[in-house]
Motif scaffolding. Structure first.
Motif, PDB file in Angstrom:
ATOM      1  N   GLY A 104       1.423  -1.319   0.058  1.00 19.27           N
ATOM      2  CA  GLY A 104       0.195  -0.140   0.032  1.00 19.27           C
ATOM      3  C   GLY A 104       0.961   1.400  -0.069  1.00 19.27           C
ATOM      4  N   LEU A 105       2.111   1.228   0.761  1.00 20.43           N
ATOM      5  CA  LEU A 105       2.669   2.347   0.766  1.00 20.43           C
ATOM      6  C   LEU A 105       3.774   2.450  -0.515  1.00 20.43           C
ATOM      7  N   PHE A 106       4.010   1.226  -0.914  1.00 16.60           N
ATOM      8  CA  PHE A 106       4.534   1.393  -2.197  1.00 16.60           C
ATOM      9  C   PHE A 106       3.790   2.166  -3.225  1.00 16.60           C
ATOM     10  N   ALA A 107       2.584   1.470  -3.493  1.00 19.66           N
ATOM     11  CA  ALA A 107       1.362   2.118  -4.221  1.00 19.66           C
ATOM     12  C   ALA A 107       0.938   3.060  -4.078  1.00 19.66           C
ATOM     13  N   VAL A 108       0.624   4.168  -3.097  1.00 17.33           N
ATOM     14  CA  VAL A 108       0.721   5.318  -3.260  1.00 17.33           C
ATOM     15  C   VAL A 108       2.059   6.314  -3.648  1.00 17.33           C
ATOM     16  N   THR A 109       2.990   5.798  -3.330  1.00 15.72           N
ATOM     17  CA  THR A 109       4.738   6.756  -3.992  1.00 15.72           C
ATOM     18  C   THR A 109       4.799   6.446  -5.092  1.00 15.72           C
TER      19      THR A 109
END
Length: 110
Positions: free
Chosen positions: A72-77
């Motif tokens: 999720g954090l990678f996707a937002v980034t």
């Protein structure tokens, strides 16, 4: 091979912070806003990572929850980088980060 995956994971964590800083610095009008967002985004991501994903955290999530939070954090980034910098930057970050951390999570299950 596991040592290489951990090294890649660490480099990808640093890359995430860099991509967030660059993306944040490209958002908004004026130097102050760009600097504030460019600093705030990686600091927020580092705080989230330190509390729920860092290996030494006392509140570390167990997999598969940790992997979901990481992706999720990678996707937002990746989405932010794609929108603000260039689409290839977001993809070039998201794909390898997801693959490396997915493989680490898979190996942890063994």
């Amino acid at each position: 091979m596991t040592g290489l995956l951990y090294a890649a994971a660490f480099l990808l964590e640093l890359t995430m912070l860099t991509v967030l800083a660059l993306s944040g610095a490209a958002v908004g009008d004026g130097l102050v806003v760009r600097a504030a967002v460019g600093i705030a985004l990686p600091v927020a991501a580092a705080a989230v990572w330190a509390v729920w994903m860092a290996p030494t955290s006392t509140h570390r999530l167990a997999n598969p929850g940790r992997l979901v939070a990481q992706v999720g954090l990678f996707a937002v980034t990746g989405l932010l980088a794609s929108a603000v910098l260039a689409p290839w930057v977001g993809v070039a970050f998201f794909v390898p980060a997801t693959l490396v951390f997915g493989e680490l999570a898979r190996r942890e299950k063994r």
